[in-house]
Design an enzyme around this catalytic site. Structure first.
Site: not given
Length: 328
Positions: A166, A243, A245, A269, A274, A292, A294
């Site tokens: 990523i 993006t 955790r 994100d 959460e 979340h 992404g």
């Protein structure tokens, strides 16, 4: 029971022909839309019937929750391979999986890598060009809302924490906007893979970057990697994008840094708790917030189904667990 037998949790939604072909060669038990509660009932029954050596969780199914002894303890002695959804593995009791169960845990990072990287780049651009503030002021009828002139991507030094798949895509995408890139990683990449990015220590990255992008996995070592002490080292006006955790950042410390103005903007994100982000993050125009999502593109399901199938096929044909994150 044949030599290899696998349990597939979650429906095959896209790569139906490919999975059908695989199931003609190996014993495969498909479990469709099973919640964790259903799995806790059904998996022990399957474990009692025969020797399953692999289980995979497909992205189209319900979230199976923590991968631990409660979920898979009935397979002790037989299960040697677990393939999960996505790139993260913080929901896995890795010590139990590795030492007690003796199984590989394999993730499927490639399917979600490009969309997650693109989401990261979008959030970086949102921070640099103040898009959330400008959109909200326009919707309110304030027009430019006294925003003034924004930063320019060509003047920004982007610091990427975690130069995996990523991170590399983010690097390439953001360089196309004229930004320079530095990165910190557990180890330096070969020069041929750096593509213009400069390897620096985390300390140097924190003190020099204009935008810091977190693209590392959540592990015991990266839990609250960025907290009050780290924010204090950053340049005033720094921008933060996450993006990876939520728990990589100490969220209350981030809020305090935003409120003080030391951190100018954040693009998030992921969050610590959460689906309940800190209320300030939801109301502040300094923040661009996503749920979340992404990796949530239409093609991800098929890509992930094929990646998991490829992982499992490789394991059955060669014994090699590609994309394994542990060594049982």
């Amino acid at each position: 029971m044949p030599k290899h037998a696998a349990i597939i949790s979650g429906p095959v939604l896209k790569a139906t022909e490919e999975w059908k072909e695989f199931s003609e060669k190996y014993e495969v038990t498909f479990l469709a839309d099973k919640t964790r509660e259903h799995l806790l009932e059904e998996l022990p029954k399957l474990a009692a019937k025969g020797t399953y050596d692999a289980i995979a969780f497909l992205p189209g199914g319900p979230w199976q929750g923590p991968v631990n002894a409660e979920l898979l303890g009935a397979f002790d002695g037989s299960l040697k391979y677990i393939n999960g959804q996505g790139a993260g593995f913080d929901h896995v009791d890795m010590e139990w999986v590795t030492k007690k169960l003796g199984a590989f845990y394999v993730n499927s990072p490639n399917a979600v890598s490009h969309p997650t990287a693109t989401t990261t780049t979008i959030l970086i651009l949102d921070c640099i060009r103040w898009t959330t503030q400008l959109e909200l002021s326009t919707r309110r009828g304030d027009w430019k809302g006294g925003a003034g002139l924004t930063n320019d991507t060509r003047d920004m030094l982007i610091g990427i924490v975690g130069m995996g798949t990523i991170g590399k895509i983010v690097r390439d995408q953001i360089q196309a906007f004229g930004s320079k890139v530095i990165y910190s990683n557990r180890r330096r990449l070969p020069e041929s893979e750096e593509n213009g990015a400069k390897f620096v220590s985390l300390e140097e990255l924190l003190t020099t970057a204009d935008v810091i992008s977190l693209n590392c996995p959540l592990t015991p070592e990266t839990f609250h990697l960025i907290g009050e002490k780290e924010f204090a080292k950053m340049k005033k006006g720094v921008m933060i994008v996450n993006t990876s955790r939520g728990k990589v950042i100490d969220e209350p410390a981030l809020v305090a840094a935003l409120q003080s103005g030391h951190v100018a903007r954040a693009g998030l994100d992921v969050f610590e708790n959460e689906p309940h982000p800190h209320p300030f993050l939801l109301t502040s125009e300094q923040c661009t917030v996503f749920p979340h999502h992404g990796g949530g593109t239409q093609r991800v399901i098929r890509d992930a189904e094929l990646e998991i199938l490829g992982n499992l096929r490789t394991f059955y044909e060669t014994g090699y667990a590609q994309n394994a994150v542990n060594s049982p």
